[in-house]
Every structure is written in structure tokens, then in C-alpha cells.
Design a protein around this motif. Structure first.
Motif, short mmCIF file in Angstrom:
data_model
loop_
_atom_site.label_atom_id
_atom_site.label_comp_id
_atom_site.label_asym_id
_atom_site.label_seq_id
_atom_site.Cartn_x
_atom_site.Cartn_y
_atom_site.Cartn_z
N GLY A 263 -18.01 10.12 14.04
CA GLY A 263 -16.87 9.33 14.46
C GLY A 263 -16.16 8.69 13.28
O GLY A 263 -14.92 8.62 13.24
N PHE A 264 -16.95 8.22 12.32
CA PHE A 264 -16.35 7.62 11.13
C PHE A 264 -15.56 8.66 10.34
O PHE A 264 -14.45 8.38 9.89
N GLN A 265 -16.12 9.85 10.17
CA GLN A 265 -15.44 10.89 9.40
C GLN A 265 -14.12 11.28 10.06
O GLN A 265 -13.12 11.53 9.38
N ILE A 266 -14.11 11.33 11.38
CA ILE A 266 -12.87 11.65 12.10
C ILE A 266 -11.83 10.55 11.86
O ILE A 266 -10.67 10.82 11.56
N THR A 267 -12.26 9.31 12.00
CA THR A 267 -11.36 8.17 11.77
C THR A 267 -10.84 8.16 10.35
O THR A 267 -9.63 7.97 10.11
N TYR A 268 -11.73 8.37 9.40
CA TYR A 268 -11.35 8.39 7.99
C TYR A 268 -10.30 9.47 7.73
O TYR A 268 -9.30 9.22 7.05
N SER A 269 -10.53 10.66 8.28
CA SER A 269 -9.61 11.77 8.06
C SER A 269 -8.24 11.48 8.66
O SER A 269 -7.21 11.77 8.05
N VAL A 270 -8.23 10.93 9.88
CA VAL A 270 -6.96 10.63 10.54
C VAL A 270 -6.17 9.60 9.74
O VAL A 270 -4.95 9.76 9.51
N VAL A 271 -6.85 8.54 9.29
CA VAL A 271 -6.16 7.50 8.51
C VAL A 271 -5.66 8.07 7.19
O VAL A 271 -4.52 7.80 6.77
N ALA A 272 -6.50 8.87 6.51
CA ALA A 272 -6.10 9.44 5.21
C ALA A 272 -4.89 10.35 5.36
O ALA A 272 -3.94 10.28 4.57
N ILE A 273 -4.92 11.22 6.38
CA ILE A 273 -3.81 12.15 6.59
C ILE A 273 -2.54 11.40 6.98
O ILE A 273 -1.45 11.68 6.46
N ALA A 274 -2.67 10.43 7.88
CA ALA A 274 -1.50 9.68 8.34
C ALA A 274 -0.84 8.91 7.20
O ALA A 274 0.38 8.94 7.04
N THR A 275 -1.63 8.21 6.40
CA THR A 275 -1.06 7.43 5.31
C THR A 275 -0.51 8.33 4.21
O THR A 275 0.48 7.99 3.56
N PHE A 276 -1.13 9.50 4.01
CA PHE A 276 -0.60 10.42 3.01
C PHE A 276 0.75 10.98 3.45
O PHE A 276 1.67 11.10 2.65
N ILE A 277 0.87 11.31 4.74
CA ILE A 277 2.15 11.80 5.27
C ILE A 277 3.23 10.73 5.12
O ILE A 277 4.37 11.01 4.73
N MET A 278 2.87 9.49 5.39
CA MET A 278 3.81 8.39 5.23
C MET A 278 4.27 8.28 3.77
O MET A 278 5.45 8.06 3.49
N LEU A 279 3.32 8.43 2.85
CA LEU A 279 3.65 8.34 1.43
C LEU A 279 4.58 9.48 1.00
O LEU A 279 5.58 9.24 0.31
N VAL A 280 4.27 10.69 1.44
CA VAL A 280 5.11 11.84 1.08
C VAL A 280 6.51 11.69 1.68
O VAL A 280 7.51 11.98 1.01
N GLN A 281 6.58 11.24 2.92
CA GLN A 281 7.89 11.06 3.55
C GLN A 281 8.71 9.99 2.83
O GLN A 281 9.93 10.13 2.67
N ALA A 282 8.04 8.94 2.38
CA ALA A 282 8.75 7.90 1.63
C ALA A 282 9.25 8.46 0.30
O ALA A 282 10.38 8.14 -0.12
N TRP A 283 8.44 9.29 -0.34
CA TRP A 283 8.86 9.90 -1.61
C TRP A 283 10.03 10.87 -1.39
O TRP A 283 10.99 10.87 -2.16
N ARG A 284 9.96 11.65 -0.32
CA ARG A 284 11.04 12.58 -0.02
C ARG A 284 12.34 11.85 0.34
O ARG A 284 13.43 12.41 0.22
N GLY A 285 12.20 10.62 0.80
CA GLY A 285 13.38 9.84 1.17
C GLY A 285 14.03 9.11 0.01
O GLY A 285 15.05 8.43 0.21
N MET A 286 13.48 9.27 -1.19
CA MET A 286 14.09 8.61 -2.35
C MET A 286 15.45 9.24 -2.66
O MET A 286 15.60 10.47 -2.58
N PRO A 287 16.46 8.45 -2.99
CA PRO A 287 17.76 9.01 -3.34
C PRO A 287 17.69 9.73 -4.68
O PRO A 287 16.75 9.52 -5.46
N PRO A 288 18.66 10.59 -4.98
CA PRO A 288 18.68 11.26 -6.29
C PRO A 288 18.67 10.24 -7.42
O PRO A 288 19.40 9.24 -7.37
N GLU A 289 17.82 10.49 -8.42
CA GLU A 289 17.70 9.56 -9.53
C GLU A 289 17.84 10.33 -10.85
O GLU A 289 17.31 11.44 -10.98
N PRO A 290 18.51 9.76 -11.83
CA PRO A 290 18.61 10.44 -13.13
C PRO A 290 17.27 10.40 -13.85
O PRO A 290 16.52 9.41 -13.74
N PRO A 291 16.93 11.46 -14.58
CA PRO A 291 15.67 11.46 -15.32
C PRO A 291 15.67 10.44 -16.44
O PRO A 291 16.73 10.13 -17.02
N LEU A 292 14.51 9.92 -16.76
CA LEU A 292 14.39 8.88 -17.79
C LEU A 292 14.28 9.47 -19.19
O LEU A 292 14.41 8.74 -20.16
#
Length: 233
Positions: free
Chosen positions: A37-66
Motif C-alpha cells: 500500500g505504501f509503494q502504491i501511494t508513493y508511486s502515485v504521489v511521485a508521478i502526480a507531482t512530477f507531472i505537475m512539475l513538467v506541466q509547469a515547466w512546459r508552461g514557461m514563456p519563451p525566454e532568451p538564453p543566458l
């Protein structure tokens, strides 16, 4: 919420939930929920938060390189990713850090190949992969994303050392004494021969294949062409 603020918040959620569930909360939750049960919960939380992170990164506006990204920098980044791929593939076999039944037995072996380089080849693979991406895509959003991954990998490795010492006792302590956290630290310090660090065939071949496929997929999926494919065609 501003795009950068959202990226940072989702990064904190991703890293914080991963570290909390891996260490301070793990024993209590696993005791109440059972290991499965813990492994299932851990996996769901890890996948969900990773998807949130990727979506936030994909939502960044175009930025000039540094900084300017030229062929020499692309070559360096490509070699870093190749090395990271070799570390990752080598970490999949005979790794005492993995939650496998034979971990204590694996810790008795002499460190060879990627384990002579570092006792955390998988985490250093993620670290180098993130670093290479920041080098060739030097926008604030990518640098923040890479920093998040690097932080999680290195802090997670340190936490893994402590957890493994508690779970495996002398087996892990002896393994840690014969290996290094920082890549090549024992060789530089003269405590181990450089010849031990030559990757084994499964790491070298598997890492090269992974690198070729992953860099090819960059272009195939519509992202920047990477690796040797930048100079082919």
C-alpha cells in the motif's frame, strides 16, 4: 501565479514529497498501510507531482538564453549525457543501494566499474543529465528545473546513505568505506586504482544504446536535435 513561481512551487512539492516519503514518513506509513500500500501511494504521489512539475515547466514563456550555445558546448553536453547514461545502466545490476533482496550480498563485492566511480551511479547519472540540459538550454526555467533535479538526486543520495546504514548495518558501512560519494574521489585521493573504474560491458554498451536512442528521440519528438544527430544528416 506567475509561471516561474508555479515552477518553483511544484518543484518544492515534488522534492519535498519525495524526500518525506522516502525517509521520515516512510516507516510510519508503511506500518499502517502495509509495504504494498505504501509503494502504491508513493508511486502515485511521485508521478502526480512530477507531472505537475513538467506541466509547469512546459508552461514557461519563451525566454532568451543566458549564454551562447555553440558546437563545443553541445559536444561537452553530449559527452556528459553519454557518461550519465553509462552510469545509469551500470547502476541497474549489482547495486547495493537499490531495494533488492540481494543488497547485502552485492555490498560484499569489490567495487568495480561504475561502483568504483561512485556508490550512487544512478543518482549521479540524473545529476549529470540535468546539468547537461542546463548547459545547452540556458534559460531561467530550464536552469531552475535542472537545479531541482540535481538537488533531489544529491540530497536523496545522502539520505539513502543514512537509510541504508540503518537497514543494512555493517554491510553498508563497509561498502561505503570502499566507495565514494563524489565520482572518482577515491582514485584522485590515491585510495583506489583508476583501472577499477572502467565500465563493465553492460554499462558501456547499454549506456551507449540508451544515449543514442534518447538523443535521437529529442529530434524525433520535435525538440532540439541532440547528440551525434546534430552533425549527421
Amino acid at each position: 501565479m506567475q509561471p516561474m513561481s508555479l515552477l518553483i512551487v511544484t518543484g518544492v512539492l515534488f522534492v519535498g514529497s519525495h524526500l518525506a516519503l522516502s525517509h521520515p514518513l516512510r516507516d510510519g506509513l508503511a506500518g499502517r498501510m502495509g509495504e504494498r500500500g505504501f509503494q502504491i501511494t508513493y508511486s502515485v504521489v511521485a508521478i502526480a507531482t512530477f507531472i505537475m512539475l513538467v506541466q509547469a515547466w512546459r508552461g514557461m514563456p519563451p525566454e532568451p538564453p543566458l549564454w551562447v550555445v555553440d558546437d563545443p558546448l553541445w559536444t561537452l553536453a553530449s559527452l556528459i549525457v553519454l557518461f550519465a547514461s553509462i552510469l545509469f545502466m551500470g547502476s541497474l545490476i549489482g547495486n547495493p543501494a537499490l531495494p533488492a533482496p540481494g543488497a547485502a550480498k552485492a555490498a560484499e563485492a569489490a567495487p568495480r566499474g561504475v561502483f568504483a566511480i561512485t556508490r550512487h551511479p544512478m543518482m549521479w547519472g540524473f545529476t549529470l543529465w540535468a546539468l547537461a540540459h542546463a548547459l545547452v538550454m540556458p534559460t531561467p526555467g530550464q536552469i531552475v528545473l535542472s537545479a531541482i533535479i540535481i538537488f533531489l538526486a544529491l540530497v536523496g543520495s545522502a539520505g539513502q546513505d543514512a537509510k541504508k546504514a540503518r537497514l543494512m548495518g555493517d554491510a553498508w558501512l563497509q561498502w561505503a568505506a570502499r566507495t565514494s560519494f563524489v565520482p572518482y574521489a577515491r582514485q584522485i585521493g590515491g585510495a583506489a586504482p583508476w583501472a577499477d573504474t572502467i565500465p563493465r560491458p553492460h554499462a558501456l554498451l547499454g549506456g551507449t544504446v540508451l544515449w543514442l536512442i534518447a538523443t535521437w528521440a529529442h529530434g524525433a519528438l520535435g525538440y532540439m536535435v541532440a547528440g551525434i544527430w546534430r552533425w549527421m544528416g
